[in-house]
Design an enzyme around this catalytic site. Structure first.
Site, PDB file in Angstrom:
ATOM      1  CB  CYS A 177       2.168  60.550  -1.225  1.00  0.00           C
ATOM      2  SG  CYS A 177       0.926  59.342  -0.754  1.00  0.00           S
TER       3      CYS A 177
ATOM      4  CB  CYS B 156      -4.517  61.141  -0.010  1.00  0.00           C
ATOM      5  SG  CYS B 156      -5.499  61.128   1.500  1.00  0.00           S
ATOM      6  NE  ARG B 157       0.143  63.890  -1.090  1.00  0.00           N
ATOM      7  CZ  ARG B 157       1.188  64.416  -0.480  1.00  0.00           C
ATOM      8  NH1 ARG B 157       1.741  65.510  -0.975  1.00  0.00           N
ATOM      9  NH2 ARG B 157       1.666  63.856   0.599  1.00  0.00           N
TER      10      ARG B 157
HETATM   11  P1  4NP Z   1      -0.993  61.224   1.452  1.00  0.00           P
HETATM   12  O1  4NP Z   1      -1.782  61.986   2.616  1.00  0.00           O
HETATM   13  O2  4NP Z   1       0.474  61.393   1.761  1.00  0.00           O
HETATM   14  O3  4NP Z   1      -1.382  61.954   0.192  1.00  0.00           O
HETATM   15  O4  4NP Z   1      -1.476  59.788   1.497  1.00  0.00           O
HETATM   16  C1  4NP Z   1      -1.671  61.643   3.972  1.00  0.00           C
HETATM   17  C2  4NP Z   1      -2.505  60.673   4.477  1.00  0.00           C
HETATM   18  C3  4NP Z   1      -2.416  60.341   5.814  1.00  0.00           C
HETATM   19  C4  4NP Z   1      -1.518  60.982   6.630  1.00  0.00           C
HETATM   20  C5  4NP Z   1      -0.671  61.960   6.122  1.00  0.00           C
HETATM   21  C6  4NP Z   1      -0.752  62.282   4.773  1.00  0.00           C
HETATM   22  N1  4NP Z   1      -1.462  60.659   8.010  1.00  0.00           N
HETATM   23  O5  4NP Z   1      -0.813  61.392   8.777  1.00  0.00           O
HETATM   24  O6  4NP Z   1      -2.055  59.624   8.389  1.00  0.00           O
END
Ligand code: 4NP
Length: 159
Positions: free
Chosen positions: A8, A13-14
């Protein structure tokens, strides 16, 4: 052994949720030893900051009784393309960014997780939506359908 990398944007998170949901799923089927499962980011900022799994993502896993270890964000690298059999992004933008890093998908390894369902679509980023439940259920659904797909291919893997 089938090697799966969930990817991701931030890897906090995902994709770590997908990593531990899928690890739990295959463990419950008695097939943990048949899989190597990891997760990574397309961005590098959480690797630079040595960020672990986001607290709300951890809470979601705890609520659903999915075991997890500490995981520090890391960016996907070109070598991962050769190391893994499946590289599964959460959304279209992830797939585009994965290909920017690994190059052309000559071995047809790069997919979106929900490509294995009847209705391929993106999994929303709960970092922005705040809706960890919808993301959790989308990931579970994608992992189940991906597992069904692997099962159908099992004969060829075992050869
Ligand atoms: P992920 O979500 O891609 O599902 O891990 C995010 C977590 C952090 C950030 C962006 C998306 N960030 O900008 O730090």
């Amino acid at each position: 052994m089938i090697k799966v990398l969930f990817v991701c944007l931030g890897n906090i998170c995902r994709s770590p949720m997908a990593e531990f949901i899928f690890k739990d799923m295959v463990a419950k089927k008695g097939m943990a030893k048949d899989f190597y499962i990891d997760s990574a980011a397309t961005s590098n900022y959480n690797e630079i900051d040595k960020e672990g799994i986001y607290e709300e993502a951890k809470n979601m896993l705890k609520e659903m009784k999915i075991p997890f270890n500490e995981h520090i964000s890391r960016q996907i690298r070109k070598e991962d393309y050769y190391k893994f059999d499946y590289i599964l992004g959460m959304e279209e933008k992830n797939v585009a960014n994965i290909l920017n890093i690994v190059g052309e998908d000559v071995e047809n390894k790069v997919f979106k997780l929900l490509d294995f369902t009847e209705k391929p679509r993106d999994i929303a980023d709960p970092w922005y939506t705040g809706d960890f439940y919808s993301t959790y259920y989308d990931i579970c659904y994608g992992c189940e359908k991906f597992f069904d797909y692997i099962k159908k291919m099992w004969y060829y893997y075992k050869k």
